[in-house]
Design a protein around this motif. Structure first.
Motif, short mmCIF file in Angstrom:
data_model
loop_
_atom_site.label_atom_id
_atom_site.label_comp_id
_atom_site.label_asym_id
_atom_site.label_seq_id
_atom_site.Cartn_x
_atom_site.Cartn_y
_atom_site.Cartn_z
N ILE A 145 -9.22 12.80 -3.47
CA ILE A 145 -7.78 12.78 -3.23
C ILE A 145 -7.07 12.27 -4.47
O ILE A 145 -7.30 11.13 -4.90
CB ILE A 145 -7.46 11.93 -1.99
N ILE A 146 -6.21 13.11 -5.02
CA ILE A 146 -5.48 12.70 -6.22
C ILE A 146 -4.23 11.91 -5.86
O ILE A 146 -3.80 11.07 -6.64
CB ILE A 146 -5.13 13.89 -7.12
N SER A 147 -3.65 12.19 -4.68
CA SER A 147 -2.46 11.48 -4.26
C SER A 147 -2.09 11.86 -2.83
O SER A 147 -2.56 12.86 -2.31
CB SER A 147 -1.29 11.82 -5.20
N CYS A 148 -1.22 11.04 -2.25
CA CYS A 148 -0.61 11.31 -0.94
C CYS A 148 0.89 11.33 -1.16
O CYS A 148 1.45 10.39 -1.71
CB CYS A 148 -0.98 10.22 0.06
N SER A 149 1.55 12.40 -0.71
CA SER A 149 2.97 12.58 -0.95
C SER A 149 3.72 12.74 0.36
O SER A 149 3.31 13.52 1.23
CB SER A 149 3.19 13.80 -1.84
N PHE A 150 4.82 12.01 0.50
CA PHE A 150 5.63 12.01 1.71
C PHE A 150 7.10 12.11 1.35
O PHE A 150 7.51 11.65 0.28
CB PHE A 150 5.42 10.70 2.49
N ILE A 151 7.90 12.66 2.25
CA ILE A 151 9.34 12.64 2.04
C ILE A 151 9.87 11.24 2.31
O ILE A 151 10.60 10.67 1.51
CB ILE A 151 10.06 13.66 2.94
N ILE A 152 9.48 10.67 3.46
CA ILE A 152 10.04 9.40 3.93
C ILE A 152 8.96 8.33 4.07
O ILE A 152 7.89 8.61 4.60
CB ILE A 152 10.70 9.58 5.31
N ASP A 153 9.30 7.12 3.65
CA ASP A 153 8.47 5.95 3.93
C ASP A 153 9.30 4.99 4.79
O ASP A 153 10.48 4.79 4.53
CB ASP A 153 8.06 5.26 2.63
N LEU A 154 8.65 4.46 5.83
CA LEU A 154 9.23 3.37 6.62
C LEU A 154 8.48 2.10 6.23
O LEU A 154 7.47 1.74 6.84
CB LEU A 154 9.08 3.65 8.12
N PRO A 155 8.92 1.42 5.17
CA PRO A 155 8.15 0.31 4.59
C PRO A 155 7.80 -0.81 5.56
O PRO A 155 6.74 -1.42 5.43
CB PRO A 155 9.02 -0.22 3.45
N GLU A 156 8.66 -1.07 6.53
CA GLU A 156 8.42 -2.17 7.47
C GLU A 156 7.16 -1.96 8.31
O GLU A 156 6.60 -2.92 8.84
CB GLU A 156 9.62 -2.36 8.39
N LEU A 157 6.71 -0.71 8.41
CA LEU A 157 5.53 -0.41 9.24
C LEU A 157 4.22 -0.49 8.46
O LEU A 157 3.15 -0.40 9.05
CB LEU A 157 5.69 0.95 9.91
N GLY A 158 4.29 -0.65 7.13
CA GLY A 158 3.11 -0.97 6.34
C GLY A 158 2.16 0.16 5.97
O GLY A 158 1.08 -0.09 5.44
N GLY A 159 2.54 1.39 6.21
CA GLY A 159 1.65 2.51 5.90
C GLY A 159 1.33 2.66 4.43
O GLY A 159 0.19 2.91 4.05
N ARG A 160 2.33 2.51 3.59
CA ARG A 160 2.10 2.65 2.15
C ARG A 160 1.09 1.62 1.66
O ARG A 160 0.16 1.93 0.92
CB ARG A 160 3.42 2.52 1.39
N GLN A 161 1.26 0.38 2.11
CA GLN A 161 0.33 -0.68 1.69
C GLN A 161 -1.08 -0.37 2.18
O GLN A 161 -2.06 -0.57 1.45
CB GLN A 161 0.79 -2.04 2.21
N LYS A 162 -1.20 0.14 3.40
CA LYS A 162 -2.51 0.49 3.94
C LYS A 162 -3.20 1.54 3.06
O LYS A 162 -4.37 1.40 2.71
CB LYS A 162 -2.37 1.05 5.36
N LEU A 163 -2.46 2.56 2.68
CA LEU A 163 -3.05 3.62 1.84
C LEU A 163 -3.36 3.12 0.44
O LEU A 163 -4.40 3.45 -0.13
CB LEU A 163 -2.12 4.84 1.79
N GLU A 164 -2.46 2.31 -0.11
CA GLU A 164 -2.72 1.75 -1.44
C GLU A 164 -3.92 0.82 -1.41
O GLU A 164 -4.71 0.80 -2.37
CB GLU A 164 -1.47 1.06 -1.98
N ASP A 165 -4.11 0.08 -0.33
CA ASP A 165 -5.29 -0.79 -0.19
C ASP A 165 -6.57 0.04 -0.13
O ASP A 165 -7.65 -0.48 -0.44
CB ASP A 165 -5.18 -1.67 1.06
N MET A 166 -6.46 1.30 0.27
CA MET A 166 -7.62 2.21 0.28
C MET A 166 -7.84 2.83 -1.11
O MET A 166 -8.75 3.63 -1.28
CB MET A 166 -7.39 3.35 1.28
N GLY A 167 -6.99 2.47 -2.07
CA GLY A 167 -7.12 3.01 -3.42
C GLY A 167 -6.35 4.30 -3.64
O GLY A 167 -6.55 4.98 -4.66
N MET A 168 -5.46 4.64 -2.73
CA MET A 168 -4.70 5.87 -2.83
C MET A 168 -3.44 5.69 -3.67
O MET A 168 -2.78 4.67 -3.59
CB MET A 168 -4.28 6.38 -1.45
#
Length: 179
Positions: A145-168
């Protein structure tokens, strides 16, 4: 719709959908506007100019719309990750947690070849559960996986951090506060 340089202006918010207290971020208004849709696709592609991408994987369901358009622009294959029971061939499955309970997504077992460079796309990143499950499926088949791309992030729900913690690597076009 606005003649704007910001995709966020094309996204409609529906209050109390699907439940009271939820601010639903509706991208169908973005998709319906030719200028907004092209802007979103172009902005989702921009960070990967010159990067080798072999497959675009779209997460059910709005990720299919985005993924198909991005794969077309890149002249590469598109692969859907679907809810359990929706793919006709032999699949691999991955469970993930929802707010209440669990769900399962599937991927055809021959959809990704070992070493293929994959871009994962969807419309919205909330808790990251669906994306995490999709990433695990792709990695089980040997995709990189080279990257994950989204239109919208809801930062309060923590998804971005979860994926970044996986090395994404995670790319988003805009953020909305709240749920």
């Amino acid at each position: 719709m606005p003649k704007s340089a910001d995709v966020k202006d094309y996204i409609r918010t529906i209050v109390d959908f699907p439940h009271e207290g939820i601010m639903f971020r509706d991208v169908t208004t973005l998709f319906a506007d030719p200028r907004g849709f092209r802007m979103a696709i172009d902005q989702m592609l921009h960070p990967y100019a010159g990067t080798r991408i072999d497959k675009v994987v779209g997460l059910e369901a709005r990720g299919f719309i985005l993924g198909g358009a991005i794969a077309h622009q890149l002249s590469v294959g598109f692969v859907p990750i679907r809810k359990k029971g929706k793919l006709p061939g032999t699949t691999i499955s991955q469970e993930y947690k929802l707010e209440y309970g669990e769900a399962i997504v599937e991927l055809h077992d021959d959809a990704i070849q070992p070493g293929e460079q994959v871009l994962v796309v969807d419309d919205l990143l909330a808790t990251g559960g669906t994306a995490e499950a999709g990433i695990k499926l792709i990695e089980r088949l040997g995709g990189e996986i080279i990257s994950c791309s989204f239109i919208i992030d809801l930062p309060e729900l923590g998804g971005r951090q979860k994926l970044e913690d996986m090395g994404m690597d995670v790319h988003v076009l805009c953020e909305f506060d709240g749920l």
